[in-house]
Write a protein that holds these residues in place. Structure first.
Motif, short mmCIF file in Angstrom:
data_model
loop_
_atom_site.label_atom_id
_atom_site.label_comp_id
_atom_site.label_asym_id
_atom_site.label_seq_id
_atom_site.Cartn_x
_atom_site.Cartn_y
_atom_site.Cartn_z
N LEU A 168 0.83 -1.21 0.00
CA LEU A 168 0.00 0.00 0.00
C LEU A 168 0.87 1.26 0.00
CD1 LEU A 168 -2.82 1.30 0.22
CD2 LEU A 168 -2.54 1.20 2.71
N ASP A 169 1.91 1.27 0.81
CA ASP A 169 2.82 2.42 0.83
C ASP A 169 3.46 2.64 -0.53
OD1 ASP A 169 2.25 2.77 3.51
OD2 ASP A 169 4.05 1.72 4.23
N PHE B 172 -7.32 -4.70 -4.86
CA PHE B 172 -7.15 -5.52 -3.65
C PHE B 172 -6.33 -4.77 -2.60
CE2 PHE B 172 -4.13 -8.25 -1.38
CZ PHE B 172 -4.98 -9.04 -0.64
N ILE B 173 -5.23 -4.17 -3.02
CA ILE B 173 -4.32 -3.51 -2.07
C ILE B 173 -5.02 -2.36 -1.35
CG2 ILE B 173 -2.21 -2.13 -1.85
CD1 ILE B 173 -1.08 -3.70 -4.26
N GLY C 190 -7.44 -0.04 8.32
CA GLY C 190 -7.14 1.25 8.93
C GLY C 190 -5.74 1.77 8.64
N TRP C 191 -5.15 1.35 7.54
CA TRP C 191 -3.80 1.79 7.20
C TRP C 191 -3.77 3.13 6.47
CZ3 TRP C 191 -2.75 -3.64 4.75
CH2 TRP C 191 -2.59 -4.58 5.78
N LYS D 147 -12.59 13.25 4.00
CA LYS D 147 -12.34 13.28 5.44
C LYS D 147 -10.85 13.25 5.73
CE LYS D 147 -16.70 11.12 6.89
NZ LYS D 147 -17.31 9.93 7.56
N GLN D 148 -10.12 12.41 5.00
CA GLN D 148 -8.67 12.35 5.19
C GLN D 148 -8.03 13.70 4.87
OE1 GLN D 148 -6.36 10.47 2.15
NE2 GLN D 148 -4.85 9.66 3.58
N MET D 149 -8.43 14.30 3.75
CA MET D 149 -7.83 15.55 3.32
C MET D 149 -8.20 16.71 4.25
SD MET D 149 -8.29 15.05 -0.80
CE MET D 149 -7.69 16.69 -1.22
N GLU D 150 -9.41 16.69 4.77
CA GLU D 150 -9.79 17.72 5.75
C GLU D 150 -8.93 17.61 7.01
OE1 GLU D 150 -14.49 18.57 4.68
OE2 GLU D 150 -13.99 16.95 6.10
#
Length: 487
Positions: free
Chosen positions: A80-81, A122-123, A131-132, A201-204
């Motif tokens: 994912l990273d 999938f990733i 929750g990564w 939500k992540q960007m906020e």
């Protein structure tokens, strides 16, 4: 690779999906991501070839062999990273990108290519489930303010990159929700909008401010859907911000200049698709264009036309036919001739599988009806000679039509936005800006940049993300003198 001979031992596996007759009863996604065991096997098919053409075929240059190998070894978080290092929103591309990387796969020369898109899907789903995917706010703020006009994939990518290096970013969206054409151009059955909401939500949390219902400029065209409640002038935006990025979509649709175009029941695809997405979101909409019980003709053989087919079938259309002006492409591409480039071949979408008649080399001559309402379409067969379209003699025919949807592509971004800033345009009506050399992504107006469809015209979501990321680097360098952002 972890399985050196995997490409010889394993076959390509398609993602499982719900049967057509069942999925026609709803607007939810119907394609499932791979399970762990299947993802491992599909990752093992990657050859780790000396020159990874898949990497070059992908506009964001995803490091595909690396995360294929990581999936094979079960190291999903590192996969994912690695995926996020080049692509801000793999949940978008893993669902709606046509996967030019797979067309460039070396294994695809004589076998089925690696299922890169399914592994990407999938990733990122694995990442959200565990929750990564977390906010990455800047440690130090720069005090610089950047306005991003348009909240589609280009705008979102640019905004996220700039926020992560400490700039105060405000994204302006003319519609009532964030997402641009991802929100109101892509049907929910291809990509549910909860994926956009999670990223917002992540960007906020990373410091990005979203302002919806705000149109930048003036004189918005009446033939393009606009739910804006507020208008801000270009001059005001330039005054309030240290840099401005224009990332609006190519929303100016190509029209059909034939007799009868003015009849009721003849609509642009983007008058039809966005409203259904609003209804799916729980909004109450008056006078929604419905295909229920109607004979529907979709003019245009591309993805937008396919989306009209899928939506019409979910409405319960009596019949759906899709016309394309160009000849029918071959069922199989000539791989030795075109590899590793995107091939021309017959493509059957999930919407076509749900029920649709398709016809090629057809030109619409006129539309006819009674009492101002369309009732039939008159067309003719055409052939192409020396690069010119010629009507086949005595080939005219007519089709019953209660609803005609125009899905013939988009010619340019909204001109009034560019005109409001006084930006120089290219020959196609896009913002004129280069992508290499000094002044990348800069328009003819000081401190105003352009990326995505606004600069390159109608294109893919993956190209929008690439340009948003690259433009963010140029804006950061413009503001700070240098940039640590990847290009």
């Amino acid at each position: 690779m972890g399985k050196i001979t995997g490409f010889m031992e394993y076959e390509r596996l398609q993602e499982a999906s719900e049967e057509p007759q069942k999925r026609l009863k709803h607007y939810k996604e119907f394609t499932l991501h791979l399970n762990d065991a299947d993802a491992k096997i599909q990752g093992a098919r990657c050859m780790d070839c000396g020159i990874p053409f898949c990497n070059n075929g992908c506009p964001v240059n995803n490091i595909i062999p690396d995360w294929n190998d990581l999936v094979f070894h079960g190291d999903y978080q590192t996969a994912l990273d690695t995926l996020h290092s080049t692509n801000n929103f793999p949940e978008f591309t893993g669902r709606i990108c046509p996967a030019p990387c797979e067309a460039a796969c070396t294994l695809g020369i004589n076998e089925d290519p690696v299922g890169i898109k399914s592994i990407e899907h999938f990733i990122i789903d694995k990442g959200w489930e565990n929750g990564w995917v977390k906010p990455q706010p800047a440690v130090v703020k720069t005090g610089k303010k950047v306005a991003v006009v348009g909240s589609g994939p280009a705008g979102m990518a640019a905004a996220q990159q700039l926020a992560r290096v400490g700039h105060d970013v405000t994204v302006f969206e003319k519609n009532d929700r964030v997402g641009g054409l991802l929100r109101y151009g892509i049907p929910d059955f291809k990509m549910e909008k909860s994926h956009i909401d999670l990223r917002v939500k992540q960007m906020e949390a990373e410091g990005v401010t979203f302002r919806t219902g705000v149109f930048i400029g003036k004189d918005f065209p009446a033939d393009i859907i606009n739910w804006a409640k507020e208008t801000i002038s270009a001059d005001q935006l330039n005054k309030d911000f240290d840099a401005v990025i224009l990332t609006g979509g190519a929303e100016q649709p190509r029209d059909l200049p034939v007799p009868g175009r003015e009849l009721k029941g003849v609509h642009y695809a983007m008058e039809f698709l966005p409203v259904q997405n609003k209804v799916n979101a729980g909004d109450k909409v008056k006078d929604q264009i419905m295909a229920t019980g109607k004979h529907v003709i979709v003019i245009g053989g591309g993805d937008t036309g396919s989306d009209c087919v899928g939506t019409s079938n979910r409405h319960g259309a009596e019949s759906v036919i899709q016309f394309e002006l160009l000849p029918q492409p071959p069922e199989e591409e000539n791989k030795p001739l075109v590899w590793p480039y995107w091939p021309t071949k017959l493509r059957t979408s999930s919407s076509h599988e749900e029920g649709c008649e398709r016809d090629w080399a057809v030109a619409t001559k006129r539309l006819e009806g009674k009492n101002g309402k369309v009732e039939k379409l008159i067309a003719a067969r055409v052939e192409w000679k020396d690069g010119k379209m010629v009507e086949v003699p005595n080939s005219e025919f007519e089709m019953k039509a209660d609803l005609v949807l125009l899905a013939m592509g988009f010619v340019s971004p909204v001109q009034s936005v560019l005109d409001a800033f006084g930006i120089e345009k290219d020959g196609r009506g896009n913002a004129k800006a280069t992508t290499d050399g000094e002044g990348c992504y800069r328009t003819s107006v000081d401190k105003v940049f352009a990326a995505g469809d606004m600069r390159r015209g109608q294109s893919l979501v993956v190209w929008a993300i690439r340009e948003g990321r690259q433009c963010a680097r140029e804006v950061d360098a413009f503001l700070m003198g240098d940039s640590v952002l990847p290009r």
